[in-house]
Design an enzyme around this catalytic site. Structure first.
Site, PDB file in Angstrom:
ATOM      1  N   LYS A  27     -15.505 -17.243  -7.266  1.00  0.00           N
ATOM      2  CA  LYS A  27     -16.440 -17.652  -8.310  1.00  0.00           C
ATOM      3  C   LYS A  27     -17.433 -18.676  -7.758  1.00  0.00           C
ATOM      4  O   LYS A  27     -18.649 -18.538  -7.937  1.00  0.00           O
ATOM      5  CB  LYS A  27     -15.641 -18.241  -9.472  1.00  0.00           C
ATOM      6  CG  LYS A  27     -16.364 -18.255 -10.793  1.00  0.00           C
ATOM      7  CD  LYS A  27     -15.470 -18.836 -11.894  1.00  0.00           C
ATOM      8  CE  LYS A  27     -14.435 -17.844 -12.378  1.00  0.00           C
ATOM      9  NZ  LYS A  27     -13.429 -18.464 -13.266  1.00  0.00           N
ATOM     10  N   ARG A  98     -13.694 -24.692 -14.466  1.00  0.00           N
ATOM     11  CA  ARG A  98     -13.222 -23.315 -14.264  1.00  0.00           C
ATOM     12  C   ARG A  98     -12.466 -23.168 -12.953  1.00  0.00           C
ATOM     13  O   ARG A  98     -12.880 -23.683 -11.936  1.00  0.00           O
ATOM     14  CB  ARG A  98     -14.419 -22.353 -14.224  1.00  0.00           C
ATOM     15  CG  ARG A  98     -15.517 -22.705 -15.177  1.00  0.00           C
ATOM     16  CD  ARG A  98     -16.795 -21.894 -14.916  1.00  0.00           C
ATOM     17  NE  ARG A  98     -16.625 -20.477 -15.136  1.00  0.00           N
ATOM     18  CZ  ARG A  98     -17.556 -19.573 -14.832  1.00  0.00           C
ATOM     19  NH1 ARG A  98     -18.694 -19.976 -14.278  1.00  0.00           N
ATOM     20  NH2 ARG A  98     -17.337 -18.299 -15.060  1.00  0.00           N
ATOM     21  N   GLY A 107      -7.752 -13.792 -15.687  1.00  0.00           N
ATOM     22  CA  GLY A 107      -6.954 -14.277 -16.812  1.00  0.00           C
ATOM     23  C   GLY A 107      -5.713 -15.059 -16.431  1.00  0.00           C
ATOM     24  O   GLY A 107      -4.916 -15.429 -17.292  1.00  0.00           O
ATOM     25  N   MET A 109      -5.464 -18.039 -14.647  1.00  0.00           N
ATOM     26  CA  MET A 109      -5.554 -19.492 -14.766  1.00  0.00           C
ATOM     27  C   MET A 109      -6.582 -19.807 -15.834  1.00  0.00           C
ATOM     28  O   MET A 109      -7.169 -18.925 -16.417  1.00  0.00           O
ATOM     29  CB  MET A 109      -5.897 -20.076 -13.413  1.00  0.00           C
ATOM     30  CG  MET A 109      -4.707 -19.912 -12.482  1.00  0.00           C
ATOM     31  SD  MET A 109      -5.028 -20.441 -10.840  1.00  0.00           S
ATOM     32  CE  MET A 109      -6.516 -19.632 -10.500  1.00  0.00           C
ATOM     33  N   ARG A 371     -19.235 -10.694  -9.497  1.00  0.00           N
ATOM     34  CA  ARG A 371     -18.244 -10.320  -8.464  1.00  0.00           C
ATOM     35  C   ARG A 371     -18.288  -8.805  -8.317  1.00  0.00           C
ATOM     36  O   ARG A 371     -18.776  -8.107  -9.210  1.00  0.00           O
ATOM     37  CB  ARG A 371     -16.847 -10.776  -8.862  1.00  0.00           C
ATOM     38  CG  ARG A 371     -16.380 -10.142 -10.157  1.00  0.00           C
ATOM     39  CD  ARG A 371     -15.076 -10.716 -10.652  1.00  0.00           C
ATOM     40  NE  ARG A 371     -15.031 -10.557 -12.097  1.00  0.00           N
ATOM     41  CZ  ARG A 371     -14.268 -11.244 -12.916  1.00  0.00           C
ATOM     42  NH1 ARG A 371     -13.471 -12.162 -12.461  1.00  0.00           N
ATOM     43  NH2 ARG A 371     -14.299 -11.025 -14.213  1.00  0.00           N
ATOM     44  N   HIS A 489      16.010  11.619  -3.021  1.00  0.00           N
ATOM     45  CA  HIS A 489      15.720  13.037  -2.913  1.00  0.00           C
ATOM     46  C   HIS A 489      14.641  13.451  -3.912  1.00  0.00           C
ATOM     47  O   HIS A 489      13.653  14.091  -3.562  1.00  0.00           O
ATOM     48  CB  HIS A 489      17.004  13.840  -3.159  1.00  0.00           C
ATOM     49  CG  HIS A 489      16.805  15.314  -3.116  1.00  0.00           C
ATOM     50  ND1 HIS A 489      16.549  16.064  -4.240  1.00  0.00           N
ATOM     51  CD2 HIS A 489      16.794  16.178  -2.071  1.00  0.00           C
ATOM     52  CE1 HIS A 489      16.413  17.325  -3.887  1.00  0.00           C
ATOM     53  NE2 HIS A 489      16.555  17.424  -2.583  1.00  0.00           N
ATOM     54  N   GLU A 778      14.452  10.180  16.024  1.00  0.00           N
ATOM     55  CA  GLU A 778      14.863   9.546  14.768  1.00  0.00           C
ATOM     56  C   GLU A 778      16.181   8.794  14.907  1.00  0.00           C
ATOM     57  O   GLU A 778      16.650   8.164  13.977  1.00  0.00           O
ATOM     58  CB  GLU A 778      14.958  10.586  13.649  1.00  0.00           C
ATOM     59  CG  GLU A 778      15.794  11.800  14.014  1.00  0.00           C
ATOM     60  CD  GLU A 778      15.730  12.908  12.974  1.00  0.00           C
ATOM     61  OE1 GLU A 778      15.420  12.625  11.818  1.00  0.00           O
ATOM     62  OE2 GLU A 778      16.010  14.062  13.334  1.00  0.00           O
ATOM     63  N   SER A 797       8.300  14.101  17.674  1.00  0.00           N
ATOM     64  CA  SER A 797       7.858  13.849  16.318  1.00  0.00           C
ATOM     65  C   SER A 797       8.757  12.752  15.756  1.00  0.00           C
ATOM     66  O   SER A 797       9.979  12.909  15.719  1.00  0.00           O
ATOM     67  CB  SER A 797       7.971  15.122  15.480  1.00  0.00           C
ATOM     68  OG  SER A 797       7.665  14.822  14.148  1.00  0.00           O
ATOM     69  N   CYS A 864       6.420  12.314  11.218  1.00  0.00           N
ATOM     70  CA  CYS A 864       6.585  13.221  10.089  1.00  0.00           C
ATOM     71  C   CYS A 864       7.427  12.611   8.980  1.00  0.00           C
ATOM     72  O   CYS A 864       7.831  13.279   8.060  1.00  0.00           O
ATOM     73  CB  CYS A 864       7.191  14.542  10.553  1.00  0.00           C
ATOM     74  SG  CYS A 864       8.857  14.344  11.207  1.00  0.00           S
ATOM     75  N   TYR A 884      -1.029  12.782  15.924  1.00  0.00           N
ATOM     76  CA  TYR A 884      -1.205  13.167  14.521  1.00  0.00           C
ATOM     77  C   TYR A 884      -0.199  12.454  13.623  1.00  0.00           C
ATOM     78  O   TYR A 884       0.806  11.919  14.104  1.00  0.00           O
ATOM     79  CB  TYR A 884      -1.071  14.688  14.354  1.00  0.00           C
ATOM     80  CG  TYR A 884       0.331  15.208  14.583  1.00  0.00           C
ATOM     81  CD1 TYR A 884       1.258  15.217  13.551  1.00  0.00           C
ATOM     82  CD2 TYR A 884       0.723  15.679  15.828  1.00  0.00           C
ATOM     83  CE1 TYR A 884       2.553  15.680  13.757  1.00  0.00           C
ATOM     84  CE2 TYR A 884       2.011  16.137  16.054  1.00  0.00           C
ATOM     85  CZ  TYR A 884       2.922  16.129  15.006  1.00  0.00           C
ATOM     86  OH  TYR A 884       4.199  16.565  15.213  1.00  0.00           O
TER      87      TYR A 884
HETATM   88  P1  ADP Z   1     -12.201 -16.288 -16.210  1.00  0.00           P
HETATM   89  O1  ADP Z   1     -12.031 -16.410 -14.735  1.00  0.00           O
HETATM   90  O2  ADP Z   1     -10.930 -16.174 -16.958  1.00  0.00           O
HETATM   91  O3  ADP Z   1     -13.235 -15.258 -16.561  1.00  0.00           O
HETATM   92  P2  ADP Z   1     -14.246 -18.262 -16.516  1.00  0.00           P
HETATM   93  O4  ADP Z   1     -14.174 -19.518 -15.766  1.00  0.00           O
HETATM   94  O5  ADP Z   1     -15.158 -17.223 -15.968  1.00  0.00           O
HETATM   95  O6  ADP Z   1     -12.787 -17.704 -16.693  1.00  0.00           O
HETATM   96  O7  ADP Z   1     -14.690 -18.668 -17.961  1.00  0.00           O
HETATM   97  C1  ADP Z   1     -14.295 -18.083 -19.166  1.00  0.00           C
HETATM   98  C2  ADP Z   1     -15.491 -17.810 -20.059  1.00  0.00           C
HETATM   99  O8  ADP Z   1     -16.261 -18.988 -20.288  1.00  0.00           O
HETATM  100  C3  ADP Z   1     -16.440 -16.785 -19.448  1.00  0.00           C
HETATM  101  O9  ADP Z   1     -16.902 -15.933 -20.471  1.00  0.00           O
HETATM  102  C4  ADP Z   1     -17.552 -17.641 -18.929  1.00  0.00           C
HETATM  103  O10 ADP Z   1     -18.760 -16.937 -18.888  1.00  0.00           O
HETATM  104  C5  ADP Z   1     -17.602 -18.788 -19.933  1.00  0.00           C
HETATM  105  N1  ADP Z   1     -18.129 -19.997 -19.311  1.00  0.00           N
HETATM  106  C6  ADP Z   1     -17.621 -20.652 -18.259  1.00  0.00           C
HETATM  107  N2  ADP Z   1     -18.380 -21.702 -17.924  1.00  0.00           N
HETATM  108  C7  ADP Z   1     -19.402 -21.731 -18.793  1.00  0.00           C
HETATM  109  C8  ADP Z   1     -20.540 -22.581 -18.953  1.00  0.00           C
HETATM  110  N3  ADP Z   1     -20.768 -23.588 -18.136  1.00  0.00           N
HETATM  111  N4  ADP Z   1     -21.385 -22.317 -19.954  1.00  0.00           N
HETATM  112  C9  ADP Z   1     -21.161 -21.265 -20.786  1.00  0.00           C
HETATM  113  N5  ADP Z   1     -20.106 -20.432 -20.683  1.00  0.00           N
HETATM  114  C10 ADP Z   1     -19.241 -20.645 -19.692  1.00  0.00           C
HETATM  115 MG    MG Z   2      15.998  13.263   9.901  1.00  0.00          MG
HETATM  116 MG    MG Z   3     -14.897 -15.110 -15.664  1.00  0.00          MG
END
Ligand code: ADP
Ligand code: MG
Ligand code: MG
Length: 906
Positions: A27, A98, A107, A109, A371, A489, A778, A797, A864, A884
């Protein structure tokens, strides 16, 4: 030493960039990069992943003091760019905190938004924005997120209710409203005070009011979240090392909840499901951050096309759509145009499909994340080939854009997505062989054949399978077993057949007598419908619609491209003309392993085979073998014909003989009647064949060496078939393979039988065929003495299933009882029967290849075992210099791609 711990970004400048993911997390690196290429991003800074490691070494206080100065300066930088002050009442700067690891951990952390608010600042924010609803909405969100994440109020158990959610639900009920945004400003205000009271009650402390206290709390909480249970579990699944650590991003807030000209959304530059080059995504007006994914309100589509497609699926009329759920393209056309231009810019810059987050604050667009997007196997192939055609990437890059294992998805039937949504899972086992299957339960091979003959689709359910079940498995849609691992099997055979299989579903209680299977209280009987998902191991109740896989042109082009770079040839393990044909269609250039034992199980063949085994002397065996010969010759003809022009390695009889004899009374009685001997006699013979440890018993070349007449018959069948086909103009290149040798003499004596038999046959027919005689490696001793073996054997083989079994000393049929514990305790990283153990077993492979070639430089070497279709093992085989790999038909494309990648990696 002054280590750089904080990297700032903002206003088109950044100290970091995209290639610094290891230090800044994905990020943070991309936030920096977006700044550098002119994408609007709120200013902020990234605390490095190294600081996360320091945090766990030095502790919280030490790290906070190390960061103190840098963080203050970085905040000052944001203040200047945003023209607002952190902690100020009249002109407050709010930030988000973040997490962001090297590899995306969606999701796992937590993020905290709107940090910097307190009872005074919220009033200042109202005066500044003239928008009390926005200010109080932001504040209540902040208290909840901070309470959950930093103050530990979020329940550990997913089933338990978040205390804040409980308060919201109560209030909504009182007010008689359904959605958060239907609450009044006073309600939001009330929520804040109730939230803070809950915090005080539960933690014994007041909610922190100082902006910097809040900030340090949040930064440390992000570091702490690296070690929360969810994150640990996720890392374990994805193989992400704990040492990597997470970075922390602190960034000025932009607000999507400031009214009708504000919004927040998520978008993709191409379709992550189909790979179509179609910009798409979802957004919500007057909302913040997670609202889009959280499913609190129904998000709207970004593009008009997407919106219309959505409306059709949701059965929403065009008028209703326009009135209630217009696309962003329609509702905010100028912002949309800007968004569209920027998503194109980002995709062109990263040269891959992007997954992006954005927010619109009062008509101004900001990007918050980009990303490379996750995608299905289908999308992977399509996007790679499209980008190649568009000239965005080169051929080698395209080949690396597809994960070989993901090709599996393209080759097997799949469930209808809508139908799957409402399906109920009744049990879970191992995803032993991918695909989707639906059908009626049968428990026995005979029943499977019978039901199949009547036009039913069946699922074969067994405690575990054995070669006797083969005919049943062949006609079944899928196979479900209660016991057995990924190389049981059932699993191996099913993968070979390209048939869906779920193995080791331990919750199943199977009662063969009553023909029922029980899971918990649910009892299912023969004929009841179930469905299997071989890709994730789920078993569903009832029928679920499936559809056949279709190979796309993109797939074919990708494969052609792979062949351009590959050095390693890919053959297949096939025992029937049908499997051979499938594998050829997938691009196999030969058969690396044709097992002969499977040919003995149908109808008359098994009878003759049993007669041979139960005979007391050579004479009896020869008589029985002469009955088998024509069957076996016909079988080979079928396979050779399918592989016209390609080499076929045929392995001589390998399994212990007791696998072929009847163990039930009825079978024994039939046998006795047929052979004209007493049942007792038969039983005695069956008894005498049983072994303490059949895997290490009388099998492999030990059979051929004790009963050379078997080897003779098989040689006649193989070469006889080849000679007959020669007359038809079909080219056969038989490679006769002696299994399970550990001592060169074991090989030499078998070779002598083969060559003598061949000479006799050729003299008799007045014609000949070129063939080679080689061996499987083998048994570890064979690998250790490979130079001696190569003085006689013309090819090697590597049978890495047995080689793994004998090198580790793990029985591959019994590993399921301890493997999970070994994986859990990190004694093993992976199942060595699935992924070749390069360090140990691989050393034997490498050594045997080198020793063998020191005697016979042109020694052809292949593999194989099951590993021949596993990408990391295929790459290893390339590096060792094998000629192969050979794998089950449906893994041929995977091996071809992996082989190409290996060749490019060099
Ligand atoms: P995750 O990795 O779980 O997506 P994020 O750090 O990307 O968590 O943030 C969660 C949500 O909050 C995302 O929708 C992101 O766009 C929003 N968000 C994060 N930082 C800001 C910010 N500075 N201003 C507005 N929205 C933000
Ligand atoms: Mg055998
Ligand atoms: Mg995000």
């Amino acid at each position: 030493m002054n280590k750089k711990r904080v990297y700032t970004f903002g206003n088109g400048k950044a100290e970091g960039q995209a290639n610094m993911k290891n230090l800044l997390g994905g990020k943070g690196a991309n936030l920096a990069e977006m700044n550098l290429i002119g994408v609007p991003v709120p200013p902020g800074f990234t605390i490095t992943t190294e600081v996360c490691s320091e945090y766990y070494e030095l502790g919280r206080d030490k790290v906070v003091s190390l960061l103190q100065e840098d963080v203050k300066n970085a905040i000052a930088n944001i203040e200047q760019l945003m023209n607002a002050t952190f902690g100020d009442i009249e002109n407050p700067l709010l930030v988000s905190v973040r997490s962001g690891a090297r590899a995306s951990m969606p999701g796992m952390m937590d993020t905290i938004l709107n940090l910097g608010l307190n009872d005074d600042v919220v009033e200042g924010l109202i005066r500044k924005t003239n928008n009390p609803r926005f200010a109080w909405d932001s504040y209540r969100r902040f208290v909840q997120m901070y309470g959950d994440v930093v103050l530990g109020m979020k329940p550990v158990n997913k089933e338990d209710i978040d205390p804040f959610e409980e308060i919201i639900e109560e209030l909504k009920e009182e007010r008689g409203v359904k959605l958060d945004n239907e609450l009044s400003v006073d309600d939001l205000k009330l929520l804040v005070s109730k939230f803070k009271k809950a915090v005080k009650n539960q933690t014994g402390h007041d909610f922190p009011t100082s902006a910097y206290d809040q900030l340090w709390g949040a930064i440390c909480a992000v570091f702490d979240s690296w070690m929360n249970d969810r994150a640990i579990l996720y890392r374990k699944m994805e193989g992400i090392p704990a040492e990597w650590g997470t970075a922390v991003n602190v960034q000025a807030m932009v607000f999507g909840n400031m009214g009708e000209t504000s919004a927040t959304g998520v978008c993709f530059s191409r379709d992550a499901g189909s790979g179509e080059d179609l910009f798409n995504g979802e957004y919500l007006i007057n909302a913040q951050g997670e609202d889009v994914v959280a499913g609190i309100r129904t998000p709207q589509q970004i593009t008009k096309v997407g919106s219309q497609r959505w409306a059709e699926l949701a059965c929403v009329s065009e008028e209703e759509r326009l009135a209630k759920y217009p696309s962003m393209e329609e509702a905010m056309p100028s912002i949309y145009a800007e968004l569209d231009a920027l998503q194109t810019k980002l995709e062109n810059h990263y040269k891959d499909m992007q997954d992006m987050e954005f927010t619109v604050q009062e008509g101004k667009l900001w990007f918050l994340q980009t990303r490379n997007g996750k995608r299905t196997g289908f999308a992977m192939v399509k996007i790679a080939m499209d980008l190649l055609r568009e000239g965005m990437i080169d051929e080698k890059t395209a080949l690396f854009r597809v994960e070989p294992n993901k090709l599996d998805e393209l080759l097997h039937p799949v469930f209808d997505k809508k139908a799957l949504k409402v399906a109920s899972v009744i049990a879970k086992g191992l995803p032993a062989s991918p695909g989707a299957a639906t059908g009626q339960i049968v428990f026995f091979a005979d029943d499977a054949a019978e039901w199949h003959a009547k036009g039913h689709k069946v699922i074969m359910v067994r405690i575990e399978t054995s070669p006797e079940d083969l005919a049943g498995m062949a006609v079944a849609q899928g196979i479900l077993t209660a016991r057995g691992g990924m190389t049981s099997h059932a699993a191996v055979v099913a993968r070979g057949m390209g048939k869906c299989c779920v193995s080791g579903a331990g919750a199943l209680k199977i009662d063969y007598k009553n023909k029922t299977m029980q899971v918990g209280d649910l009892v299912l009987k023969e004929g009841d419908y179930i469905s299997l998902n071989g890709s994730n191991g789920e078993v569903y109740l009832g029928q679920i619609q499936t559809k056949e896989a279709e190979l796309s042109d993109d797939f074919r082009e990708l494969m052609t491209l792979a062949d351009k770079y590959t050095k390693l040839k890919v053959r297949t393990n096939a025992d029937t003309p049908c499997d051979a044909q499938i594998a050829r269609n997938f691009g196999a250039v030969g058969i690396g392993l044709c097992r002969t034992e499977h040919m003995f199980f149908e109808g008359e063949k098994i009878k003759a085979m049993r007669e041979m085994i139960l005979s007391e002397d050579t004479e009896g065996r020869v008589k029985a073998l002469s009955k088998i010969l024509p069957y076996q010759q016909a079988d080979f003809k079928g396979i050779f014909r399918a592989m016209d022009g390609c080499p076929v390695t045929v392995r001589l009889l390998d399994p212990p003989l007791h696998e072929f004899v009847p163990h039930d009374l009825k079978g024994q009685e039939d046998m006795a009647a047929m052979m004209g001997v007493s049942v007792k006699k038969i039983q005695e013979r069956v008894e005498s064949l049983s072994e303490q440890n059949p895997m290490l018993g009388h099998r492999g070349c030990r059979l051929g060496n004790t009963y050379p007449e078997i080897t003779e018959m098989q040689t006649l069948a193989i070469l006889g078939a080849a000679l007959e086909l020669k007359a038809e103009g079909i080219h056969t290149y038989p490679e006769i393979m002696v299994p399970l040798i550990g001592n060169v003499v074991e090989f030499q004596q078998q070779e002598a039988v083969i060559r003598t038999t061949a000479e006799k046959l050729f003299a008799e027919k007045g014609d000949s065929i070129e063939f080679t005689v080689g061996t499987m490696i083998e048994v570890p001793r064979a690998a250790l003495t490979a130079d001696k073996v190569a003085s006689s054997a013309e090819f090697f083989s590597f049978g890495t299933n047995d080689l793994t079994q004998m090198t580790f000393g793990y029985s591959r049929d019994d590993i399921a009882s301890f493997l999970p514990v070994y994986l859990d305790k990190k004694i093993l990283q992976v199942d060595p029967f699935q992924v070749l153990d390069q360090e140990g077993v691989g050393q034997l492979v490498r050594m045997a290849t080198e020793k063998g070639r020191s005697i016979r430089p042109d020694l052809k070497c292949g593999i194989c075992g099951e590993h021949g279709g596993e990408p990391s093992s295929v790459k290893f085989c390339h590096r060792v210099g094998l000629n192969y790999v050979s794998c089950s038909p449906f893994r041929v494309p995977i091996a071809r791609l992996a082989a190409a990648q290996a060749a490019i990696e060099g």
